[in-house]
Scaffold this motif. Structure first.
Motif, PDB file in Angstrom:
ATOM      1  N   THR A 191       0.861  -1.182   0.000  1.00  0.00           N
ATOM      2  CA  THR A 191       0.000   0.000   0.000  1.00  0.00           C
ATOM      3  C   THR A 191       0.895   1.228   0.000  1.00  0.00           C
ATOM      4  O   THR A 191       1.706   1.427   0.913  1.00  0.00           O
ATOM      5  CB  THR A 191      -0.922   0.022   1.235  1.00  0.00           C
ATOM      6  OG1 THR A 191      -1.681  -1.194   1.261  1.00  0.00           O
ATOM      7  CG2 THR A 191      -1.874   1.216   1.174  1.00  0.00           C
ATOM      8  N   ALA A 192       0.746   2.015  -1.052  1.00  0.00           N
ATOM      9  CA  ALA A 192       1.528   3.239  -1.176  1.00  0.00           C
ATOM     10  C   ALA A 192       0.837   4.378  -0.423  1.00  0.00           C
ATOM     11  O   ALA A 192      -0.374   4.341  -0.194  1.00  0.00           O
ATOM     12  CB  ALA A 192       1.674   3.616  -2.650  1.00  0.00           C
ATOM     13  N   ILE A 193       1.612   5.369  -0.065  1.00  0.00           N
ATOM     14  CA  ILE A 193       1.038   6.598   0.474  1.00  0.00           C
ATOM     15  C   ILE A 193       0.181   7.197  -0.633  1.00  0.00           C
ATOM     16  O   ILE A 193       0.514   7.099  -1.814  1.00  0.00           O
ATOM     17  CB  ILE A 193       2.165   7.564   0.908  1.00  0.00           C
ATOM     18  CG1 ILE A 193       2.892   6.970   2.123  1.00  0.00           C
ATOM     19  CG2 ILE A 193       1.638   8.952   1.198  1.00  0.00           C
ATOM     20  CD1 ILE A 193       4.123   7.725   2.536  1.00  0.00           C
ATOM     21  N   ALA A 194      -0.924   7.812  -0.277  1.00  0.00           N
ATOM     22  CA  ALA A 194      -1.859   8.366  -1.269  1.00  0.00           C
ATOM     23  C   ALA A 194      -1.127   9.169  -2.346  1.00  0.00           C
ATOM     24  O   ALA A 194      -0.307  10.037  -2.035  1.00  0.00           O
ATOM     25  CB  ALA A 194      -2.902   9.229  -0.577  1.00  0.00           C
ATOM     26  N   GLY A 195      -1.426   8.827  -3.583  1.00  0.00           N
ATOM     27  CA  GLY A 195      -0.860   9.534  -4.726  1.00  0.00           C
ATOM     28  C   GLY A 195       0.524   9.072  -5.142  1.00  0.00           C
ATOM     29  O   GLY A 195       1.086   9.597  -6.106  1.00  0.00           O
ATOM     30  N   VAL A 199      18.229  -3.941  -6.227  1.00  0.00           N
ATOM     31  CA  VAL A 199      17.047  -4.202  -5.405  1.00  0.00           C
ATOM     32  C   VAL A 199      17.146  -3.432  -4.096  1.00  0.00           C
ATOM     33  O   VAL A 199      16.188  -2.778  -3.670  1.00  0.00           O
ATOM     34  CB  VAL A 199      16.869  -5.722  -5.150  1.00  0.00           C
ATOM     35  CG1 VAL A 199      15.739  -5.982  -4.172  1.00  0.00           C
ATOM     36  CG2 VAL A 199      16.620  -6.444  -6.474  1.00  0.00           C
ATOM     37  N   LYS A 200      18.308  -3.453  -3.462  1.00  0.00           N
ATOM     38  CA  LYS A 200      18.522  -2.696  -2.217  1.00  0.00           C
ATOM     39  C   LYS A 200      18.234  -1.208  -2.427  1.00  0.00           C
ATOM     40  O   LYS A 200      17.568  -0.572  -1.614  1.00  0.00           O
ATOM     41  CB  LYS A 200      19.957  -2.853  -1.726  1.00  0.00           C
ATOM     42  CG  LYS A 200      20.223  -4.074  -0.922  1.00  0.00           C
ATOM     43  CD  LYS A 200      21.659  -4.016  -0.401  1.00  0.00           C
ATOM     44  CE  LYS A 200      21.909  -5.116   0.582  1.00  0.00           C
ATOM     45  NZ  LYS A 200      23.272  -5.087   1.108  1.00  0.00           N
ATOM     46  N   ALA A 201      18.752  -0.669  -3.520  1.00  0.00           N
ATOM     47  CA  ALA A 201      18.564   0.755  -3.814  1.00  0.00           C
ATOM     48  C   ALA A 201      17.096   1.073  -4.046  1.00  0.00           C
ATOM     49  O   ALA A 201      16.584   2.084  -3.548  1.00  0.00           O
ATOM     50  CB  ALA A 201      19.400   1.159  -5.028  1.00  0.00           C
ATOM     51  N   MET A 240      10.740   2.976   0.238  1.00  0.00           N
ATOM     52  CA  MET A 240      10.266   2.877   1.619  1.00  0.00           C
ATOM     53  C   MET A 240       9.534   4.126   2.133  1.00  0.00           C
ATOM     54  O   MET A 240       8.470   3.997   2.748  1.00  0.00           O
ATOM     55  CB  MET A 240      11.419   2.517   2.569  1.00  0.00           C
ATOM     56  CG  MET A 240      11.824   1.060   2.485  1.00  0.00           C
ATOM     57  SD  MET A 240      10.475  -0.111   2.738  1.00  0.00           S
ATOM     58  CE  MET A 240      10.207   0.082   4.485  1.00  0.00           C
ATOM     59  N   PRO A 241      10.020   5.332   1.898  1.00  0.00           N
ATOM     60  CA  PRO A 241       9.297   6.505   2.418  1.00  0.00           C
ATOM     61  C   PRO A 241       7.910   6.702   1.796  1.00  0.00           C
ATOM     62  O   PRO A 241       7.091   7.438   2.343  1.00  0.00           O
ATOM     63  CB  PRO A 241      10.211   7.687   2.047  1.00  0.00           C
ATOM     64  CG  PRO A 241      11.550   7.093   1.796  1.00  0.00           C
ATOM     65  CD  PRO A 241      11.304   5.696   1.302  1.00  0.00           C
ATOM     66  N   MET A 242       7.654   6.026   0.671  1.00  0.00           N
ATOM     67  CA  MET A 242       6.363   6.163  -0.011  1.00  0.00           C
ATOM     68  C   MET A 242       5.433   4.983   0.250  1.00  0.00           C
ATOM     69  O   MET A 242       4.347   4.914  -0.309  1.00  0.00           O
ATOM     70  CB  MET A 242       6.592   6.311  -1.520  1.00  0.00           C
ATOM     71  CG  MET A 242       7.299   7.598  -1.883  1.00  0.00           C
ATOM     72  SD  MET A 242       7.585   7.720  -3.658  1.00  0.00           S
ATOM     73  CE  MET A 242       9.103   6.794  -3.813  1.00  0.00           C
ATOM     74  N   ILE A 243       5.861   4.047   1.090  1.00  0.00           N
ATOM     75  CA  ILE A 243       5.063   2.852   1.376  1.00  0.00           C
ATOM     76  C   ILE A 243       4.391   2.988   2.739  1.00  0.00           C
ATOM     77  O   ILE A 243       5.055   3.176   3.755  1.00  0.00           O
ATOM     78  CB  ILE A 243       5.931   1.581   1.312  1.00  0.00           C
ATOM     79  CG1 ILE A 243       6.427   1.380  -0.123  1.00  0.00           C
ATOM     80  CG2 ILE A 243       5.156   0.366   1.806  1.00  0.00           C
ATOM     81  CD1 ILE A 243       7.398   0.223  -0.297  1.00  0.00           C
ATOM     82  N   ALA A 244       3.065   2.897   2.734  1.00  0.00           N
ATOM     83  CA  ALA A 244       2.284   2.991   3.970  1.00  0.00           C
ATOM     84  C   ALA A 244       2.111   1.617   4.616  1.00  0.00           C
ATOM     85  O   ALA A 244       1.924   1.521   5.829  1.00  0.00           O
ATOM     86  CB  ALA A 244       0.918   3.603   3.678  1.00  0.00           C
ATOM     87  N   GLY A 245       2.162   0.548   3.814  1.00  0.00           N
ATOM     88  CA  GLY A 245       1.979  -0.789   4.358  1.00  0.00           C
ATOM     89  C   GLY A 245       2.474  -1.862   3.417  1.00  0.00           C
ATOM     90  O   GLY A 245       2.455  -1.703   2.198  1.00  0.00           O
ATOM     91  N   TYR A 246       2.948  -2.960   4.010  1.00  0.00           N
ATOM     92  CA  TYR A 246       3.442  -4.105   3.244  1.00  0.00           C
ATOM     93  C   TYR A 246       2.956  -5.360   3.953  1.00  0.00           C
ATOM     94  O   TYR A 246       3.116  -5.497   5.160  1.00  0.00           O
ATOM     95  CB  TYR A 246       4.970  -4.095   3.194  1.00  0.00           C
ATOM     96  CG  TYR A 246       5.553  -5.260   2.434  1.00  0.00           C
ATOM     97  CD1 TYR A 246       5.861  -5.142   1.095  1.00  0.00           C
ATOM     98  CD2 TYR A 246       5.802  -6.475   3.059  1.00  0.00           C
ATOM     99  CE1 TYR A 246       6.398  -6.212   0.387  1.00  0.00           C
ATOM    100  CE2 TYR A 246       6.337  -7.551   2.364  1.00  0.00           C
ATOM    101  CZ  TYR A 246       6.631  -7.402   1.029  1.00  0.00           C
ATOM    102  OH  TYR A 246       7.157  -8.463   0.338  1.00  0.00           O
TER     103      TYR A 246
END
Length: 111
Positions: free
Chosen positions: A25-29, A84-86, A92-98
């Motif tokens: 789940t990405a941060i909105a937008g 992949v690491k990069a 990560m800062p744009m991901i709200a949930g995994y």
């Protein structure tokens, strides 16, 4: 024959393939940006038979990733690939949930 697991080694051990279905789940937008990062480097992952990234049809923030690997170890090792690491670090800062929704044992002839 079809739908038989791979047979490896002199003792005819059965190698079980590894699959995983993940919901990101990405941060909105930010879904399109996250999707680009999730895809980057995916064509250079040894042991990966299938890596499908799809947008959820109903939720504008959700991405589904369905993966098929030679083994769970190959899947884990993919996180050490520099690209992949990069990509993970940038996304990560744009991901709200995994969430790992399912771990699977893919059937069929992949080889």
């Amino acid at each position: 024959g079809r739908n038989r697991p791979k047979v490896i080694g002199p003792r005819r051990r059965v190698q079980t393939m590894f699959g995983q279905i993940n919901r990101i789940t990405a941060i909105a937008g930010k879904r399109d940006e996250v999707e680009r990062f999730v895809r980057s480097g995916s064509d250079r992952m040894p042991g990966c038979w299938s890596y499908i990234v799809a947008k959820d049809a109903d939720d504008a923030d959700v991405i589904w990733v369905t993966e098929v690997w030679d083994s769970a170890e190959m899947h884990a090792a993919s996180m050490d690939i520099p690209e992949v690491k990069a990509a993970v670090a940038q996304a990560m800062p744009m991901i709200a949930g995994y969430e790992t929704v399912a771990t699977t044992s893919p059937a069929g002839d992949w080889a």
